[in-house]
Design a protein around this motif. Structure first.
Motif, PDB file in Angstrom:
ATOM      1  N   LYS A 129       0.918  -1.097   0.215  1.00 44.73           N
ATOM      2  CA  LYS A 129       0.033  -0.086  -0.058  1.00 44.73           C
ATOM      3  C   LYS A 129       0.856   1.342   0.050  1.00 44.73           C
ATOM      4  CE  LYS A 129      -4.104  -1.919   0.267  1.00 44.73           C
ATOM      5  NZ  LYS A 129      -5.029  -1.897  -1.064  1.00 44.73           N
ATOM      6  N   GLN A 130       0.494   2.033  -0.676  1.00 47.42           N
ATOM      7  CA  GLN A 130       1.268   3.113  -0.836  1.00 47.42           C
ATOM      8  C   GLN A 130       1.422   4.210   0.546  1.00 47.42           C
ATOM      9  OE1 GLN A 130       2.715   4.576  -3.998  1.00 47.42           O
ATOM     10  NE2 GLN A 130       3.728   5.814  -2.907  1.00 47.42           N
ATOM     11  N   SER A 131      -0.062   4.333   0.924  1.00 47.58           N
ATOM     12  CA  SER A 131       0.009   4.969   2.299  1.00 47.58           C
ATOM     13  C   SER A 131       0.807   4.251   3.341  1.00 47.58           C
ATOM     14  CB  SER A 131      -1.413   4.892   2.826  1.00 47.58           C
ATOM     15  OG  SER A 131      -1.995   3.406   3.048  1.00 47.58           O
ATOM     16  N   PHE A 132       1.125   2.818   3.228  1.00 49.11           N
ATOM     17  CA  PHE A 132       2.069   2.221   4.450  1.00 49.11           C
ATOM     18  C   PHE A 132       3.309   2.546   3.967  1.00 49.11           C
ATOM     19  CE2 PHE A 132       4.135  -1.285   6.642  1.00 49.11           C
ATOM     20  CZ  PHE A 132       3.386  -1.388   7.724  1.00 49.11           C
ATOM     21  N   PHE A 133       3.637   2.383   2.777  1.00 46.55           N
ATOM     22  CA  PHE A 133       5.101   2.803   2.494  1.00 46.55           C
ATOM     23  C   PHE A 133       5.270   4.415   3.023  1.00 46.55           C
ATOM     24  CE2 PHE A 133       7.996   4.836  -0.781  1.00 46.55           C
ATOM     25  CZ  PHE A 133       9.084   4.128  -0.777  1.00 46.55           C
ATOM     26  N   ASP A 134       4.463   5.314   2.688  1.00 46.73           N
ATOM     27  CA  ASP A 134       4.785   6.593   3.093  1.00 46.73           C
ATOM     28  C   ASP A 134       4.913   6.874   4.470  1.00 46.73           C
ATOM     29  OD1 ASP A 134       4.114   7.482   0.515  1.00 46.73           O
ATOM     30  OD2 ASP A 134       2.101   8.099   0.817  1.00 46.73           O
TER      31      ASP A 134
END
Length: 221
Positions: A129-134
């Motif tokens: 998930k992009q949000s988790f990477f961020d």
């Protein structure tokens, strides 16, 4: 033969690359490991299916260096005894395709390796998930030098916008003439069509490249 196909044979690995999990990017990952060392792919389900898919996508000389193990990436016993985590060159914590709690389990695997087993090995932790990477990048799970989060969307955004192999001018290209970095009146116009997670990654990477060079040297965004 069945035990080999199902990944239920124990080996003694050393100086190997360890991939925990499997998705459709793993073949490309293996192709880009520029080394003759063994590659161990640890899969929790459908080992034989993963083996068959990889066999169709890798050259024989590469495929012959790949070992498949049926193992749990959060199990201390599997990581220590079956996957020889302490002697691995590098670990890629990929996770399984369409897995519930994918990113959380990947982080759990990382903490088992580094905190519980005390393995001094560089871990590349895939955030689906992009949000988790961020979250991992901005707040950081730790300042541990062995922790390397990555996201395929971010990698592709950088490849398109930065690592262009001189096929196109980079957004922050440097030249004596017509240079956006030394001529702040010039602007870069980028259009992202569609706002998927890939679109979000492209937008963020563009903002970093196009925004900061001018701002840093000319106080102009």
């Amino acid at each position: 033969a069945d035990k080999v196909k199902e990944g239920n044979v124990n080996y003694s690995f050393r100086n190997h690359y360890l991939i925990l999990g499997y998705n459709d990017k793993v073949p490309f990952l293996i192709k880009n490991i520029d080394d003759k060392a063994d590659v161990v792919v640890a899969v929790e389900d459908n080992v034989q299916q993963c083996r068959e898919m990889l066999q169709t996508q890798l050259d024989k000389n590469v495929f012959d260096r790949v070992y498949f193990i049926h193992a749990n990436r959060t199990s201390e016993e599997d990581l220590k005894d079956r996957l020889s985590i302490a002697s691995a060159k590098r670990v890629y914590i990929i996770g399984e395709e369409n897995e519930a709690e994918h990113d959380v389990r990947n982080m759990e695997s990382y903490h088992v390796i580094v905190d519980k087993l005390k393995a001094a090995v560089h871990c590349y932790v895939y955030a689906e998930k992009q949000s988790f990477f961020d979250l991992l990048v901005n707040y950081g799970a730790s300042n541990d030098k062995f922790f390397h989060p990555f996201n395929y969307n971010e990698l592709w955004a950088r490849k398109v916008l930065v690592d262009t192999d001189n096929q196109y001018l980079k957004i922050d290209y440097r030249s004596d003439e017509d240079n956006i970095c030394v001529r702040p009146e010039k602007y870069v116009h980028v259009v992202v069509v569609g706002m998927t997670e890939m679109g979000e990654a492209m937008t963020r990477e563009t903002a970093f490249l196009a925004h900061f060079p001018n701002y840093a040297s000319h106080s102009k965004r």
